[in-house]
Design an enzyme around this catalytic site. Structure first.
Site, PDB file in Angstrom:
ATOM      1  N   PHE A   1     113.716  94.113  12.660  1.00  0.00           N
ATOM      2  CA  PHE A   1     113.009  94.757  13.551  1.00  0.00           C
ATOM      3  C   PHE A   1     113.599  96.516  14.480  1.00  0.00           C
ATOM      4  CE2 PHE A   1     110.282  95.487  17.404  1.00  0.00           C
ATOM      5  CZ  PHE A   1     109.281  95.466  16.639  1.00  0.00           C
TER       6      PHE A   1
ATOM      7  N   ASP B   1     117.927  87.220  17.146  1.00  0.00           N
ATOM      8  CA  ASP B   1     116.942  87.561  18.089  1.00  0.00           C
ATOM      9  C   ASP B   1     115.944  85.957  17.082  1.00  0.00           C
ATOM     10  OD1 ASP B   1     114.491  88.455  18.304  1.00  0.00           O
ATOM     11  OD2 ASP B   1     115.137  90.630  18.349  1.00  0.00           O
TER      12      ASP B   1
ATOM     13  N   TYR C   1     105.390  86.344  24.571  1.00  0.00           N
ATOM     14  CA  TYR C   1     104.188  86.931  24.355  1.00  0.00           C
ATOM     15  C   TYR C   1     103.745  86.745  23.099  1.00  0.00           C
ATOM     16  CZ  TYR C   1     106.610  91.424  22.841  1.00  0.00           C
ATOM     17  OH  TYR C   1     107.253  92.723  21.841  1.00  0.00           O
ATOM     18  N   LYS C   2     104.461  86.415  21.808  1.00  0.00           N
ATOM     19  CA  LYS C   2     103.923  85.422  19.902  1.00  0.00           C
ATOM     20  C   LYS C   2     103.172  84.543  19.860  1.00  0.00           C
ATOM     21  CE  LYS C   2     106.669  89.922  18.589  1.00  0.00           C
ATOM     22  NZ  LYS C   2     108.292  90.553  17.846  1.00  0.00           N
TER      23      LYS C   2
ATOM     24  N   ARG D   1     100.314  91.679   6.936  1.00  0.00           N
ATOM     25  CA  ARG D   1     100.611  90.573   8.108  1.00  0.00           C
ATOM     26  C   ARG D   1      99.945  88.882   7.900  1.00  0.00           C
ATOM     27  NH1 ARG D   1     105.579  91.066  12.519  1.00  0.00           N
ATOM     28  NH2 ARG D   1     103.750  91.508  13.440  1.00  0.00           N
TER      29      ARG D   1
HETATM   30  C1  PLP Z   1     108.461  91.692  18.467  1.00  0.00           C
HETATM   31  C2  PLP Z   1     109.883  92.220  18.438  1.00  0.00           C
HETATM   32  C3  PLP Z   1     110.994  92.584  19.063  1.00  0.00           C
HETATM   33  C4  PLP Z   1     110.014  93.333  20.597  1.00  0.00           C
HETATM   34  O1  PLP Z   1     110.977  93.694  21.655  1.00  0.00           O
HETATM   35  P1  PLP Z   1     110.602  94.245  22.916  1.00  0.00           P
HETATM   36  O2  PLP Z   1     111.683  95.026  23.841  1.00  0.00           O
HETATM   37  O3  PLP Z   1     109.764  93.173  24.012  1.00  0.00           O
HETATM   38  O4  PLP Z   1     109.157  95.193  22.722  1.00  0.00           O
HETATM   39  C5  PLP Z   1     111.857  92.836  19.515  1.00  0.00           C
HETATM   40  N1  PLP Z   1     112.585  92.302  17.861  1.00  0.00           N
HETATM   41  C6  PLP Z   1     111.748  92.026  17.209  1.00  0.00           C
HETATM   42  C7  PLP Z   1     112.822  91.568  15.841  1.00  0.00           C
HETATM   43  C8  PLP Z   1     110.026  91.843  17.096  1.00  0.00           C
HETATM   44  O5  PLP Z   1     109.862  91.039  16.295  1.00  0.00           O
END
Ligand code: PLP
Length: 421
Positions: free
Chosen positions: A130, A206, A231-232, A380
């Site tokens: 990400f 992560d 939030y996921k 997805r």
């Molecule tokens: C969704 C996601 C994020 C989001 O980071 P935020 O700081 O909350 O915006 C970070 N890393 C991964 C791998 C994600 O899937």
């Protein structure tokens, strides 16, 4: 034997988790396959929000920091969340964003490594990670260099198979997303961590697409640091605070660079000098968004009604059914599966590439099926066993088939892009 609607309905009839859908508010006429991006709303969230705003804030005012437990909320929720990821009490805080938490743990990990192995100047990650994870690593190492530290190399692998080659003795930190947001590929956390440790590297995981989606055992895997979203799959609400875990052996080694007063040993002594609190609380920075933080509990409470093992069984059954149905119903269309078919290697999502993936996703959304789109060409589909039924999967594939067979995705309105895909 082809899969039939009757066989899918029989799966629902056998599903012991089916009643948990009642814990969520989901709009009628929608099949929600994007819980991997923004989880659905737990019914309890509405009453909790009202309580926080009306009572705790409106009536309790400043007193609520003590009387409503606001001040300890990051640690209390951290303990509750920790049970889902194999953490012990006192090892997790819910706070800030995943990006900010990654900055904190990566800084701490690099600092500890510099103290014991200064020659290690490489961070290994994935090109397909990400992007925020890569951006944070770039920003942090650039800043370290600007302050006189020797340069770090960000060594990016193009596929998980390249990991063995990239992990040499010059690696300080292995920074990986446990379940890849594009492909849904899931690393073997214990084996990968052992490999990193063999080369003297520490791991930063992560868990954005793992927490609440797949069983995770951070202590069992002997991992070092972890961050993740609420939030996921944890259904904490839009932009709800993220979490952070540090193995007990590292917690007190260093204080992290965002040394705000919430991480101070005596925040209300108002001393001019920083002194980090012992334990995980030193990873806090400043005042937390309490209204948003309070919602996280409503999402976590639902998990207390089941187990990650039961959720994993249903998740794999849902993703397997989806892949088999797409194969059965949508053969002949240019869909390329990029998610591992091996159950041990995939998370709770299924991704396909399609040359017009963006437009197909918009056409699905217009028909009430909500997945999402990620560059390049990736459709997805996230499967959330808490509120997705097997018949949802059947109906989603039927609508996908109809859109592809009729080419109805090829209309001007489905090619227009908003700020968020
Ligand atoms: C969704 C996601 C994020 C989001 O980071 P935020 O700081 O909350 O915006 C970070 N890393 C991964 C791998 C994600 O899937």
């Amino acid at each position: 034997m082809p899969i039939t609607l009757a066989s899918v309905q029989a799966q629902d009839a056998r599903d012991a988790l089916a009643p948990l859908r009642q814990e969520f508010n989901l709009p009628g006429g929608v099949i929600y396959l994007d819980g991997n991006s923004l989880g659905a709303q737990p019914k309890a969230a509405l009453a909790r929000a009202q309580q926080v705003v009306q009572q705790e804030w409106g009536v309790g005012l400043i007193r609520s920091w003590n009387t409503a437990g606001w001040f300890e909320l990051p640690q209390r929720l951290g303990n509750q969340l920790g049970q889902l990821v194999g953490a012990k009490d006192g090892e997790v805080v819910v706070t800030d964003t995943t990006s900010v938490n990654l900055f904190k743990v990566l800084a701490a990990a690099l600092r500890k490594q510099r103290a014991v192995a200064p020659h290690k100047r490489v961070i290994v990650s994935e090109r397909r990670n990400f992007p925020t994870d890569l951006y944070i690593a770039q920003g942090l190492t650039e800043q370290l260099q600007a302050h006189g530290a020797p340069a770090y190399e960000l060594r990016l692998i193009d596929s998980p198979e390249e990991l063995g080659h990239a992990l040499k003795d010059d690696v300080a930190v292995l920074m990986l997303t446990h379940v890849n947001y594009q492909t849904g590929y899931m690393y073997d956390m214990a084996a990968t961590t052992a490999l990193a440790h063999h080369h003297g590297a520490v791991t930063v995981w992560d868990l954005a697409h793992s927490a609440g989606a797949v069983p995770v055992d951070l202590n069992g895997a002997n991992a070092d640091y972890a961050v993740g979203c609420t939030y996921k799959y944890l259904n904490g609400g839009p932009g709800s605070p993220a979490f952070l875990w540090v193995h007990a052996r590292h917690q007190n080694s260093f204080w992290q660079p965002l040394s705000g007063w919430w991480g101070h040993a005596r925040p209300f002594a108002m001393e001019p000098g920083y002194e980090a609190k012992a334990g995980i609380s030193r990873y806090l920075c400043g005042t937390q968004p309490i209204t948003s933080l309070a919602m996280v509990e409503c999402g976590l409470d639902v998990f207390a009604k089941t187990s990650m093992a039961a959720l994993r069984d249903k998740s794999l059954a849902l993703t397997t059914l989806f892949m088999e149905l797409v194969q059965q119903e949508c053969a002949g269309h240019p869909l390329t599966l990029i998610t591992p078919t091996d159950p041990a290697r995939r998370g709770s999502q299924v991704s396909y590439e399609h040359p017009h993936g963006f437009a197909v996703v918009q056409a699905l959304i217009a028909r009430g099926v909500i997945p999402d789109y990620r560059e390049p060409r990736i459709m997805r589909f996230g499967f959330t066993p808490l509120y997705t039924s097997f018949e949802d999967v059947w109906n989603a594939v039927a609508i996908l088939k109809d859109i592809l067979d009729n080419g109805s995705w090829d209309q001007p309105q489905f090619h227009q892009r908003g700020a968020v895909t």
